[in-house]
Design an enzyme around this catalytic site. Structure first.
Site, mmCIF file in Angstrom:
data_model
loop_
_atom_site.group_PDB
_atom_site.id
_atom_site.type_symbol
_atom_site.label_atom_id
_atom_site.label_comp_id
_atom_site.label_asym_id
_atom_site.label_seq_id
_atom_site.Cartn_x
_atom_site.Cartn_y
_atom_site.Cartn_z
ATOM 1 N N ASP A 100 33.886 41.976 30.867
ATOM 2 C CA ASP A 100 34.862 42.806 31.889
ATOM 3 C C ASP A 100 36.109 43.025 31.132
ATOM 4 O O ASP A 100 36.600 43.971 31.582
ATOM 5 C CB ASP A 100 34.631 41.802 33.168
ATOM 6 C CG ASP A 100 35.288 40.349 32.937
ATOM 7 O OD1 ASP A 100 35.245 40.037 31.602
ATOM 8 O OD2 ASP A 100 35.666 39.696 33.895
ATOM 9 N N ASP A 103 41.670 39.981 27.194
ATOM 10 C CA ASP A 103 43.182 39.674 27.420
ATOM 11 C C ASP A 103 43.810 39.083 25.988
ATOM 12 O O ASP A 103 44.177 39.881 25.301
ATOM 13 C CB ASP A 103 43.138 38.425 28.760
ATOM 14 C CG ASP A 103 44.664 38.287 29.032
ATOM 15 O OD1 ASP A 103 45.613 38.556 28.360
ATOM 16 O OD2 ASP A 103 44.574 37.487 30.043
ATOM 17 N N LYS A 131 43.778 44.391 28.005
ATOM 18 C CA LYS A 131 45.155 44.262 28.377
ATOM 19 C C LYS A 131 45.855 44.336 27.009
ATOM 20 O O LYS A 131 45.924 43.186 26.205
ATOM 21 C CB LYS A 131 45.426 42.736 28.997
ATOM 22 C CG LYS A 131 45.215 42.605 30.446
ATOM 23 C CD LYS A 131 45.836 41.312 30.886
ATOM 24 C CE LYS A 131 45.357 41.103 32.374
ATOM 25 N NZ LYS A 131 45.943 39.882 32.999
#
Ligand code: PRP
Length: 175
Positions: A100, A103, A131
């Site tokens: 998903d 980071d 991100k």
């Protein structure tokens, strides 16, 4: 958390369009390669895996894997631990890891290295959100949904304290 719904960052329609594009690209890239083993990383990837897998036009099988981050106090240490493994052998198979979000990148880096050591024919990655400014470890994302900023996002599989995973859009949690 407040009772307000999270602010929309990426709408349901945008998600559906992008997942369709990713599925078309993946189907084209793997058209002559035989079966792909899709490995969804629990829990966050369960919705992307369900949507993506149903839109592929190439043979595919489904596996799940689960990992956990070690924390140093409440701060992630970067070390990752395998909590649940795939059931089948991936030796000689084309593997597509489905995540998903990337980071810091530690989770996906760990998974790629760990699965590579099992001798698959290939390993690629499909990630809904990146991100990009938080990434500490470079990882190859072969199929990416969207780059996002450093906000805390929920929905489409992502949670805040186990809430909001089933929101149909990706929203920003307000502090
Ligand atoms: C999230 C997400 C990724 C990982 C990414 O999982 O699903 O697996 O963090 O972070 P990283 O790039 O900094 O390693 P989480 O630990 O929240 O578990 P969950 O999927 O069960 O919610």
């Amino acid at each position: 958390m407040s009772d307000e719904s999270p602010e929309v960052l990426i709408s349901q329609a945008e998600i559906e369009r992008r997942v369709g594009e990713l599925a078309a690209q993946i189907s084209s890239d793997y058209a002559d390669k035989g079966e792909i083993v899709l490995i969804g990383v629990l829990k966050g990837a369960f919705i992307l895996l369900a949507d993506l897998s149903r839109r592929l036009t190439v043979p595919r099988s489904i596996e799940f894997i689960a990992v956990s981050s070690y924390e140093d106090g409440n701060v992630p240490s970067g070390a990752v631990r395998l909590v649940m493994d795939v059931r089948g052998s991936i030796e000689g198979k084309h593997v597509l890891i489905v995540e998903d979000i990337v980071d810091t990148g530690h989770t996906l880096h760990y998974l790629i290295e760990m699965l590579k050591s099992r001798g698959p024919a290939s390993i690629k990655t499909c990630v809904m959100l990146h991100k990009e400014h938080s990434t500490e470890v470079d990882v190859d994302i072969d199929y990416l949904g969207f780059n996002i900023g450093d906000e805390w996002v929920v929905g489409y599989g992502l949670d805040y304290a186990e809430q909001d995973r089933t929101l149909p859009y990706i929203g920003i949690v307000k502090p």
